[in-house]
Scaffold this motif. Structure first.
Motif, short mmCIF file in Angstrom:
data_model
loop_
_atom_site.label_atom_id
_atom_site.label_comp_id
_atom_site.label_asym_id
_atom_site.label_seq_id
_atom_site.Cartn_x
_atom_site.Cartn_y
_atom_site.Cartn_z
N ASP A 17 88.50 -34.41 48.32
CA ASP A 17 87.38 -33.47 48.47
C ASP A 17 87.24 -33.12 49.95
OD1 ASP A 17 84.65 -32.80 46.51
OD2 ASP A 17 84.59 -32.32 48.66
N GLY A 18 86.95 -31.85 50.21
CA GLY A 18 86.86 -31.39 51.60
C GLY A 18 85.64 -31.92 52.34
N MET A 19 84.62 -32.35 51.61
CA MET A 19 83.37 -32.76 52.25
C MET A 19 83.40 -34.25 52.64
SD MET A 19 81.67 -30.01 52.43
CE MET A 19 79.93 -30.35 52.68
N ALA A 29 71.73 -30.41 42.32
CA ALA A 29 71.21 -30.10 40.98
C ALA A 29 70.15 -31.14 40.59
CB ALA A 29 72.35 -30.07 39.97
N ASN A 35 69.00 -31.30 35.01
CA ASN A 35 69.06 -30.93 33.59
C ASN A 35 70.53 -31.00 33.17
OD1 ASN A 35 68.43 -27.78 31.86
ND2 ASN A 35 68.76 -29.83 31.09
N TRP A 118 91.74 -28.89 51.00
CA TRP A 118 93.01 -28.38 50.47
C TRP A 118 93.26 -26.97 51.00
CZ3 TRP A 118 93.78 -24.82 46.03
CH2 TRP A 118 95.15 -24.67 45.74
N LEU A 153 87.45 -26.94 41.99
CA LEU A 153 86.99 -26.56 43.33
C LEU A 153 85.64 -25.85 43.32
CD1 LEU A 153 90.52 -25.41 44.46
CD2 LEU A 153 89.35 -27.47 45.21
N GLY A 154 85.03 -25.72 42.15
CA GLY A 154 83.70 -25.13 42.06
C GLY A 154 83.73 -23.61 42.20
N GLY A 162 80.36 -27.24 50.31
CA GLY A 162 81.82 -27.38 50.17
C GLY A 162 82.46 -26.36 49.27
N THR A 163 81.64 -25.58 48.57
CA THR A 163 82.17 -24.65 47.56
C THR A 163 82.12 -23.22 48.11
OG1 THR A 163 79.96 -24.68 46.63
CG2 THR A 163 81.60 -26.04 45.55
N ILE A 337 72.47 -20.00 41.93
CA ILE A 337 72.63 -21.33 41.33
C ILE A 337 74.09 -21.54 40.94
CG2 ILE A 337 72.02 -22.77 39.31
CD1 ILE A 337 69.59 -22.49 40.92
N GLU A 365 83.40 -24.94 37.28
CA GLU A 365 82.83 -23.63 37.56
C GLU A 365 83.84 -22.65 38.14
OE1 GLU A 365 78.83 -23.97 39.39
OE2 GLU A 365 79.26 -21.98 40.22
N LEU A 378 76.50 -27.66 33.71
CA LEU A 378 77.14 -28.98 33.88
C LEU A 378 77.91 -29.38 32.63
CD1 LEU A 378 74.42 -30.98 35.86
CD2 LEU A 378 76.72 -30.42 36.63
C1 LIG Z 1 70.34 -25.58 43.27
C2 LIG Z 1 71.22 -25.84 42.08
C3 LIG Z 1 70.69 -26.47 40.96
C4 LIG Z 1 71.50 -26.69 39.83
N1 LIG Z 1 70.93 -27.32 38.77
C5 LIG Z 1 71.69 -27.50 37.64
C6 LIG Z 1 71.14 -28.16 36.51
O1 LIG Z 1 70.00 -28.67 36.53
N2 LIG Z 1 71.91 -28.23 35.38
C7 LIG Z 1 73.18 -27.72 35.33
O2 LIG Z 1 73.81 -27.79 34.27
N3 LIG Z 1 73.75 -27.15 36.41
C8 LIG Z 1 73.03 -27.02 37.57
N4 LIG Z 1 73.59 -26.44 38.66
C9 LIG Z 1 75.01 -26.00 38.59
C10 LIG Z 1 75.97 -27.19 38.72
O3 LIG Z 1 75.59 -28.02 39.79
C11 LIG Z 1 77.39 -26.66 38.95
O4 LIG Z 1 77.72 -25.74 37.92
C12 LIG Z 1 78.42 -27.80 38.94
O5 LIG Z 1 78.14 -28.73 39.98
C13 LIG Z 1 79.83 -27.27 39.14
O6 LIG Z 1 80.70 -28.35 39.04
P1 LIG Z 1 82.20 -28.25 39.55
O7 LIG Z 1 82.75 -29.64 39.50
O8 LIG Z 1 82.92 -27.18 38.87
O9 LIG Z 1 82.07 -27.80 41.09
P2 LIG Z 1 81.22 -28.44 42.30
O10 LIG Z 1 80.20 -29.41 41.80
O11 LIG Z 1 80.78 -27.26 43.06
O12 LIG Z 1 82.32 -29.27 43.06
C14 LIG Z 1 83.45 -28.66 43.66
C15 LIG Z 1 83.97 -29.59 44.73
O13 LIG Z 1 85.17 -29.02 45.26
C16 LIG Z 1 85.20 -29.24 46.65
N5 LIG Z 1 86.06 -28.22 47.26
C17 LIG Z 1 85.95 -26.88 47.17
N6 LIG Z 1 86.95 -26.28 47.83
C18 LIG Z 1 87.73 -27.27 48.34
C19 LIG Z 1 88.94 -27.30 49.10
N7 LIG Z 1 89.56 -26.17 49.49
N8 LIG Z 1 89.46 -28.51 49.46
C20 LIG Z 1 88.86 -29.67 49.06
N9 LIG Z 1 87.72 -29.70 48.33
C21 LIG Z 1 87.16 -28.51 47.98
C22 LIG Z 1 83.77 -29.15 47.11
O14 LIG Z 1 83.55 -29.86 48.31
C23 LIG Z 1 83.02 -29.78 45.90
O15 LIG Z 1 82.76 -31.14 46.10
C24 LIG Z 1 72.84 -26.25 39.82
C25 LIG Z 1 73.38 -25.64 40.96
C26 LIG Z 1 72.58 -25.43 42.08
C27 LIG Z 1 73.18 -24.76 43.29
#
Ligand SMILES: Cc1cc2nc3c(=O)[nH]c(=O)nc-3n(C[C@H](O)[C@H](O)[C@H](O)COP(=O)(O)OP(=O)(O)OC[C@H]3O[C@@H](n4cnc5c(N)ncnc54)[C@H](O)[C@@H]3O)c2cc1C
Length: 412
Positions: A17-19, A29, A35, A118, A153-154, A162-163, A337, A365, A378
């Protein structure tokens, strides 16, 4: 989830992870109550991913919201179902869940490498990472060539976590089709008057209903609340309609919503009350006494009404029951969000492997789907991670001459 799935099958797993720490958006969240999923039955649940039902359905069939709740319970975290059907951890926090999860992953032999950003693949097909300095150390780079890769990678919201969506061109360069990231579950800009902006930014509009105006818009009004901001309007009720609103703005340049300021009062009752003479009372006290309309709601009415409305009870009631508000642009992706866009279904096989890059899977995501808030985001991230992990396991089983390594090797 992919790491967990692969480790459970005995594979050696490294997470990068980059962070400086993992799960920052997950923790954010948790600030709003975490939630985690929703308790509604599967068919209704799948319906929350409009335009992408067929894409998401198999993920949820393999790992449903009930499965997710059980997974949370297995981590020692209790959950409860709120009155809206939304599911939360008992403590409403993400940190205890993330802590327990990371501890279990480490116990299963998963190695976590933070500050590893990455940057793509080099000419030898190594994954290239920029490694951030830690505790006075020197920054550098790392190259690894794993047997299989799961990218998670979100999206593009909240880039400081980080996203930042910087992965899109990296995949495009490899011939992967990607759709631009767009804000989802976001606020929208409104051209407020200076007076309204200065006096009402930050004020909640409670107990209202909203529908998107226009022939092809979903006509069912949604009940709830939202918040006036300096730039426009945001909050759960707006987020629920944000996908349709965004599409309308893309198509027409703007979108008009109709707000029922008093959904609990019938048109007939309001007309009866507001047809009574005002006498010497100010309009503000007349509206408060006759219609219980005051504060930010009354001022929003004032913001939109034209002079003749005040003398015409029919028109006044029309406005109270369907106040038109023109939304001119979504707020920037960084504030949203979540995001829409990313890797579309056509670029992927059934187990989320990229067609253009055999052995590289995607989850979460960064895939092109969107859903309203309510735990749907989530849940789809978890479920797609699991499916990608299963896909990666099958890929390894088919393509590796060596089988899964035993736990002694992992820990060694
Ligand atoms: C304020 C807020 C509230 C939320 N509340 C909710 C909720 O209550 N319920 C719900 O279902 N969803 C909620 N969400 C949405 C939910 O958090 C996201 O949809 C979910 O975290 C996405 O998961 P993910 O693993 O796909 O990506 P992320 O959780 O975004 O993780 C991606 C990771 O990839 C890493 N990354 C990205 N690019 C690179 C790179 N080039 N090199 C290395 N690492 C990298 C980042 O550092 C990060 O750690 C909320 C979002 C926000 C912003």
């Amino acid at each position: 989830m992919a790491a967990e799935t692969l480790a459970a099958r005995g594979w050696s797993v490294d997470v990068y992870d980059g962070m400086p720490s993992v799960g920052r958006k997950f923790l954010l969240a948790g600030v709003g109550g975490m939630n985690i999923t929703h308790s509604e039955p599967q068919p209704a649940f799948v319906g929350r991913y409009p335009d992408r039902r067929d894409f998401v359905r198999p993920w949820l069939q393999a790992f449903s919201s009930d499965g997710l709740r059980q997974w949370v319970h297995d981590l020692g975290i209790e959950t409860f179902v709120g009155s809206s059907g939304r599911v939360f951890p008992r403590e409403m926090k993400a940190a205890p869940l993330l802590r327990a999860w990371l501890a279990r992953l480490r116990q299963d032999g998963v190695r976590i490498h933070v500050r590893h950003r990455w940057l793509g693949w080099d000419a030898e097909r190594n994954m290239l990472f920029k490694v951030g300095a830690r505790g006075g150390g020197i920054a550098g780079e790392a190259r690894v060539q794993p047997a299989v890769v799961v990218l998670a990678l979100g999206g593009g919201s909240w880039p400081r976590l980080g996203t930042d969506g910087a992965w899109l061109p990296l995949l495009e360069q490899q011939g992967v089709e990607v759709s631009p990231l767009k804000p989802a579950n976001c606020g929208f800009d409104v051209n407020w008057s200076e007076h309204f902006q200065q006096n009402f930014a930050g004020r909640p509009l409670k107990q209202i209903s909203i529908r998107l105006r226009g022939a092809d818009a979903p006509q069912e009004a949604q009940l709830g609340e939202c918040v006036v901001t300096a730039d426009g309007i945001e909050g759960s009720l707006i987020y629920a309609l944000s996908s349709s609103i965004r599409q309308r703005i893309e198509q027409d340049g703007d979108a008009c919503i109709a707000i029922d300021l008093l959904p609990d009062q019938s048109r007939e009752r309001l007309l009866r009350e507001l047809s009574k003479p005002r006498g010497s009372r100010s309009m503000a006290s007349y509206l408060r006494q006759r219609a219980r309309l005051e504060g930010v709601k009354a001022n929003l009415l004032r913001e939109v009404a034209v002079a003749e409305t005040w003398h015409n009870p029919e028109k006044l009631v029309d406005l109270i029951k369907a106040l038109p508000l023109r939304l001119v642009a979504p707020r920037p992706l960084s504030e949203a969000i979540s995001s829409a866009g990313g890797v579309p279904p056509a670029a992927l096989g059934p187990q989320l492997m990229l067609n253009a890059l055999p052995g590289v899977f995607c989850a979460g995501e960064m895939l092109d789907w969107e859903a309203p808030t309510g735990g749907y985001l989530l849940t789809a991230c978890f479920a797609s991670g699991r499916l990608a992990g299963e896909g990666a396991h099958l890929w390894l089983t088919r393509h590796q001459t060596r089988g899964p390594i035993d736990s002694n090797q992992i820990n060694g």
